[in-house]
Scaffold this motif. Structure first.
Motif, short mmCIF file in Angstrom:
data_model
loop_
_atom_site.label_atom_id
_atom_site.label_comp_id
_atom_site.label_asym_id
_atom_site.label_seq_id
_atom_site.Cartn_x
_atom_site.Cartn_y
_atom_site.Cartn_z
N GLY A 268 80.04 34.49 -56.78
CA GLY A 268 80.14 35.52 -55.75
C GLY A 268 79.90 35.01 -54.34
O GLY A 268 80.08 35.73 -53.37
N GLU A 269 79.47 33.75 -54.21
CA GLU A 269 79.21 33.17 -52.89
C GLU A 269 80.52 32.80 -52.20
O GLU A 269 81.53 32.53 -52.86
CB GLU A 269 78.33 31.93 -53.01
N ARG A 270 80.48 32.74 -50.90
CA ARG A 270 81.63 32.32 -50.09
C ARG A 270 81.63 30.80 -50.01
O ARG A 270 80.56 30.17 -50.02
CB ARG A 270 81.52 32.89 -48.69
N GLN B 201 86.15 34.07 -50.86
CA GLN B 201 85.26 34.68 -51.84
C GLN B 201 86.12 35.17 -53.00
O GLN B 201 87.24 35.66 -52.79
CB GLN B 201 84.48 35.83 -51.23
N ARG C 174 77.43 40.42 -52.78
CA ARG C 174 76.94 39.09 -52.44
C ARG C 174 75.43 39.06 -52.40
O ARG C 174 74.83 39.93 -51.78
CB ARG C 174 77.51 38.70 -51.07
N PRO C 175 74.77 38.20 -53.10
CA PRO C 175 75.29 37.05 -53.81
C PRO C 175 75.38 37.23 -55.32
O PRO C 175 75.30 36.26 -56.05
CB PRO C 175 74.25 35.97 -53.49
#
Length: 107
Positions: A18-20, A63, A100-101
Motif C-alpha cells: 500500500g506504500e507509494r 501506488q 495508506r499504509p
C-alpha cells in the motif's frame, strides 16, 4: 488484460503493502532495468493496477490499487485462464480497501 510475467507481478508485489514508490526504487528492489520498469508502470496504470500519485503529476510516485492487490492475490490463476483471472480479481477488488499504509481485504 495483459500482464508481463514475471515483471509486472513483481512490480505489483513490491507495491502490495500500500506504500507509494517510484519506478527507480521499484527497479532496484526487483533487480530489473529502470527504463523497463518506468515503461511498464504507465502500461499497468492504464489497466487500473496502479495509479500515479502527486503531489505533482511528474513526481513519478505510484501506488497500487485494489485491482492490483487482487492481481497479486490471484496471480496463480493468470497462467490457467486469463478470463477466470479477470473475473476473480474484479470480484476481489471490490472487497479491498487501501488506507495508506495498510491494505485491508473485507470478507
Amino acid at each position: 488484460m495483459r500482464l508481463r510475467r514475471p515483471t509486472d507481478f513483481l512490480i505489483l508485489d513490491v507495491l502490495s503493502d500500500g506504500e507509494r514508490n517510484t519506478g527507480a526504487n521499484i527497479a532496484d528492489l526487483i533487480e530489473r532495468d529502470r527504463g523497463y520498469v518506468n515503461t511498464q508502470l504507465p502500461t499497468i496504470e492504464d489497466q487500473g493496477f496502479v495509479k500515479k500519485i502527486g503531489p505533482h503529476q511528474n513526481s513519478g510516485l505510484y501506488q497500487i490499487t485494489p485491482l492490483g492487490i487482487a492481481a497479486v492475490q490471484k496471480q496463480s490463476l493468470y497462467s490457467e485462464s486469463e478470463d477466470e483471472f479477470e473475473t476473480a480479481i474484479r470480484e476481489l477488488a471490490d472487497q479491498i480497501e487501501i488506507t495508506r499504509p495498510s491494505v485491508t481485504i473485507h470478507k
